[in-house]
Design an enzyme around this catalytic site. Structure first.
Site, PDB file in Angstrom:
ATOM      1  N   SER A  52     -15.294 -23.390   9.542  1.00  0.00           N
ATOM      2  CA  SER A  52     -14.883 -22.290  10.415  1.00  0.00           C
ATOM      3  C   SER A  52     -14.221 -21.247   9.535  1.00  0.00           C
ATOM      4  O   SER A  52     -13.687 -21.576   8.471  1.00  0.00           O
ATOM      5  CB  SER A  52     -13.884 -22.781  11.470  1.00  0.00           C
ATOM      6  OG  SER A  52     -13.259 -21.695  12.134  1.00  0.00           O
ATOM      7  N   TYR A  91      -6.134 -27.089  14.052  1.00  0.00           N
ATOM      8  CA  TYR A  91      -7.509 -26.717  13.726  1.00  0.00           C
ATOM      9  C   TYR A  91      -7.606 -26.121  12.319  1.00  0.00           C
ATOM     10  O   TYR A  91      -8.562 -26.403  11.584  1.00  0.00           O
ATOM     11  CB  TYR A  91      -8.006 -25.700  14.756  1.00  0.00           C
ATOM     12  CG  TYR A  91      -9.492 -25.472  14.762  1.00  0.00           C
ATOM     13  CD1 TYR A  91     -10.342 -26.405  15.347  1.00  0.00           C
ATOM     14  CD2 TYR A  91     -10.052 -24.315  14.226  1.00  0.00           C
ATOM     15  CE1 TYR A  91     -11.708 -26.194  15.382  1.00  0.00           C
ATOM     16  CE2 TYR A  91     -11.418 -24.094  14.260  1.00  0.00           C
ATOM     17  CZ  TYR A  91     -12.243 -25.034  14.834  1.00  0.00           C
ATOM     18  OH  TYR A  91     -13.600 -24.825  14.870  1.00  0.00           O
TER      19      TYR A  91
END
Length: 272
Positions: free
Chosen positions: A160, A174
């Site tokens: 990501s 995250y």
């Protein structure tokens, strides 16, 4: 070399985790369209069955197994079963992941106490790390047991832009999970180059998928997030297909240890 030869993945055996929706499904669809043989894994048994049946009806060979990445023994058994079915394993997309809920601030900057560091529970932290980082590691580990003896293979991890760009509106666990996955890609690429196994990462930005409760599918949320994207929109999962096909093909045979953002320019900064 012509494009149809350079990007040819016909008959390659490609395993994909998190294949029943979103980016994983988009990857499965483009590989199916280019006649790869698929091994599809997902925790959602019903969705996986639907996807597998739909792809099989197009004439593509599909092996499917419902697994939870946190069960490493089951993951290894699933990969062994796929290789037992096909005989080989050419490419793996370690794509499965989960969101981390809201961050310490909303999209408009308002502080959210529930996302503050002191509010993060042990269970929440451990689950995000277990799936997004340890799950990627376990997938790579399961794959290379079959790739190293053949001295060939391609591994693509979904990271990501959160791996290198902090974002207040995304749950804090995250970021380190994806940063760890990105560094794992580089470390694995270094080690596995001797065996002609390439390891790369796709780093999505804002994609309209089910992750994070599917909040980016909301037109209101998408409009707010799009303001920070130079190309001015949220990505559709199919936007990943060209990059996925490239990394799975011989066109990327000399690319390893790379993390390629696919974010509409979001990681470049804002234009206004």
């Amino acid at each position: 070399m012509k494009a149809d030869e350079l990007f040819n993945v016909s008959n390659d055996v490609v395993a994909i985790t998190g294949a029943a929706s979103g980016i994983g499904l988009a990857i499965a669809e483009v590989l199916a369209a280019n006649r790869a043989r698929l091994a599809l894994f997902d925790i959602d048994k019903a969705a996986l069955a639907t996807v597998s049946n739909a792809l099989a009806q197009t004439g593509v060979e599909v092996f499917a197994r419902s697994i939870d990445l946190r069960d490493r023994s089951a993951l290894r058994e699933a990969f062994d079963a796929a290789v037992g079915h096909y005989g080989v394993l050419d490419t793996v997309f370690a794509n499965a992941g989960i969101g981390a809920g809201p961050g310490f601030a909303g999209l408009e900057g308002t502080r959210y106490p529930g996302g503050a560091l002191e509010a993060i529970t042990d269970r929440h932290w451990d689950d995000v790390i277990a799936v997004n980082l340890s799950g990627a590691f376990a997938t790579i580990q399961a794959a290379i047991r079959h790739m190293k003896p053949r001295r060939t293979g391609r591994i693509i991890v979904t990271t990501s832009i959160a791996s290198f760009r902090n974002q207040a509106w995304i749950g804090t666990p995250y970021m380190p999970a994806k940063a760890g996955a990105a560094h794992l890609v580089r470390q694995a690429a270094l080690e596995l180059a001797e065996f002609n196994i390439t390891v790369n990462a796709i780093a999505p930005g804002a994609f309209a998928t089910n992750i994070g409760g599917g909040r980016l599918k909301s037109s209101e949320v998408a409009a707010i997030v799009s303001r920070g994207i130079p190309l001015g929109r949220i990505a559709d999962p199919r936007d990943v297909q060209g990059l996925a096909l490239f990394l799975a093909s011989k066109a990327a045979s000399f690319v390893t240890g790379a993390e390629i953002p696919i974010d509409g320019g979001a990681s470049l900064g804002r234009t206004s």
